[in-house]
Design an enzyme around this catalytic site. Structure first.
Site, PDB file in Angstrom:
ATOM      1  N   ASP A 111       0.863  -1.184   0.000  1.00 10.08           N
ATOM      2  CA  ASP A 111       0.000   0.000   0.000  1.00 10.08           C
ATOM      3  C   ASP A 111       0.901   1.236   0.000  1.00 10.08           C
ATOM      4  OD1 ASP A 111      -2.044   1.804   0.280  1.00 10.08           O
ATOM      5  OD2 ASP A 111      -2.579   1.253   2.312  1.00 10.08           O
ATOM      6  N   PHE A 160      -9.569   0.672  -0.559  1.00 12.81           N
ATOM      7  CA  PHE A 160      -9.421  -0.278   0.540  1.00 12.81           C
ATOM      8  C   PHE A 160     -10.151  -1.579   0.196  1.00 12.81           C
ATOM      9  CE2 PHE A 160     -10.075  -2.216   4.658  1.00 12.81           C
ATOM     10  CZ  PHE A 160      -8.832  -2.033   5.240  1.00 12.81           C
TER      11      PHE A 160
HETATM   12  P1  IMP Z   1       1.523  -0.304   3.997  1.00 12.33           P
HETATM   13  O1  IMP Z   1       2.526  -0.311   5.118  1.00 12.33           O
HETATM   14  O2  IMP Z   1       0.830   1.002   3.866  1.00 12.33           O
HETATM   15  O3  IMP Z   1       2.093  -0.773   2.666  1.00 12.33           O
HETATM   16  O4  IMP Z   1       0.356  -1.275   4.402  1.00 12.33           O
HETATM   17  C1  IMP Z   1       0.627  -2.546   4.687  1.00 12.33           C
HETATM   18  C2  IMP Z   1      -0.403  -3.220   5.542  1.00 12.33           C
HETATM   19  O5  IMP Z   1      -1.604  -2.476   5.727  1.00 12.33           O
HETATM   20  C3  IMP Z   1      -0.790  -4.479   4.823  1.00 12.33           C
HETATM   21  O6  IMP Z   1       0.063  -5.519   5.175  1.00 12.33           O
HETATM   22  C4  IMP Z   1      -2.211  -4.687   5.271  1.00 12.33           C
HETATM   23  O7  IMP Z   1      -2.228  -5.425   6.475  1.00 12.33           O
HETATM   24  C5  IMP Z   1      -2.733  -3.301   5.539  1.00 12.33           C
HETATM   25  N1  IMP Z   1      -3.501  -2.815   4.371  1.00 12.33           N
HETATM   26  C6  IMP Z   1      -3.108  -1.943   3.421  1.00 12.33           C
HETATM   27  N2  IMP Z   1      -4.059  -1.749   2.499  1.00 12.33           N
HETATM   28  C7  IMP Z   1      -5.090  -2.538   2.856  1.00 12.33           C
HETATM   29  C8  IMP Z   1      -6.382  -2.798   2.291  1.00 12.33           C
HETATM   30  O8  IMP Z   1      -6.782  -2.277   1.239  1.00 12.33           O
HETATM   31  N3  IMP Z   1      -7.157  -3.682   2.975  1.00 12.33           N
HETATM   32  C9  IMP Z   1      -6.774  -4.294   4.122  1.00 12.33           C
HETATM   33  N4  IMP Z   1      -5.584  -4.090   4.685  1.00 12.33           N
HETATM   34  C10 IMP Z   1      -4.737  -3.219   4.062  1.00 12.33           C
END
Ligand code: IMP
Ligand code: MG
Length: 187
Positions: A111, A160
């Protein structure tokens, strides 16, 4: 006994299905083949991130035909909602030393990249022989950290999503597909 995937009532909470169970299974099989080819004869350890990554990991390793091991790390960035909170907390480290081994980091979704970046740094401290990333999903957005994802399942729009390990407030991980919740369900 019913052997096909049961019709889960929570599927009705989805506004849209982005990736069906079949689409996911096909792509996971392709990734497994590719990884099996690339890591032939090497000392492969797949490291997945709790909790969202474990569904993907479980399916992926059953598509990998070469010997390998698995490890789990814990990280928490979303405090149960849809908005990322700054700072990533490591809640569990790996159990064995990964020095000199070929490590493949397996994540459900790239993300903002914050979580992957922190875990990537943590694993690098082990001095692995190689360290690559396999992500089931990557969101189309301006990533804060540009980490190379060698094995990518799908690129999706920046919304999301839930299902196939991904949760909203710890629910929906058991959905066989990946989709977007109806807007009125996000509190
Ligand atoms: P990041 O650190 O922003 O890349 O997000 C990583 C973590 O956030 C992922 O491992 C997920 O657990 C959670 N996450 C990010 N986007 C989503 C989504 O669209 N749905 C559910 N969980 C998410
Ligand atoms: Mg989560």
């Amino acid at each position: 006994m019913e052997l096909h995937a049961p019709l889960i009532p929570a599927l009705h909470d989805l506004e849209q299905v982005l990736l069906t169970e079949d689409q996911i299974a096909r792509r996971v099989a392709e990734l497994g083949e590719e990884i099996s080819r690339d890591y032939e004869g090497r000392d492969l350890v797949l490291v997945s991130i709790l909790k969202g990554g474990v569904i993907f990991l479980a399916d992926l390793i059953r598509r990998i035909i070469i010997p390998h091991q698995i490890e789990l790390v814990g990280a928490s960035s979303y405090k149960g909602g849809t908005v990322p909170t700054p700072g990533v907390r490591i809640t569990k480290d790996v159990d064995q030393n990964l020095s000199g081994r070929d490590v493949l980091l397996v994540e459900d979704v790239y993300d903002t990249g914050g979580t992957l970046h922190v875990i990537h740094d943590l694993l690098n401290l082990h001095r692995p022989a190689s360290l690559e990333v396999c992500a089931l999903l990557r969101k189309r957005k301006q990533h804060l950290q540009r980490l190379n994802v060698k094995y990518l399942g799908f690129e999706i729009d920046d919304s999301f999503v839930v299902g196939y390990g991904l949760d909203y407030k710890e629910h929906y991980r058991n959905l066989p597909c990946i989709g977007v919740l109806r807007p009125e369900l996000y509190l």
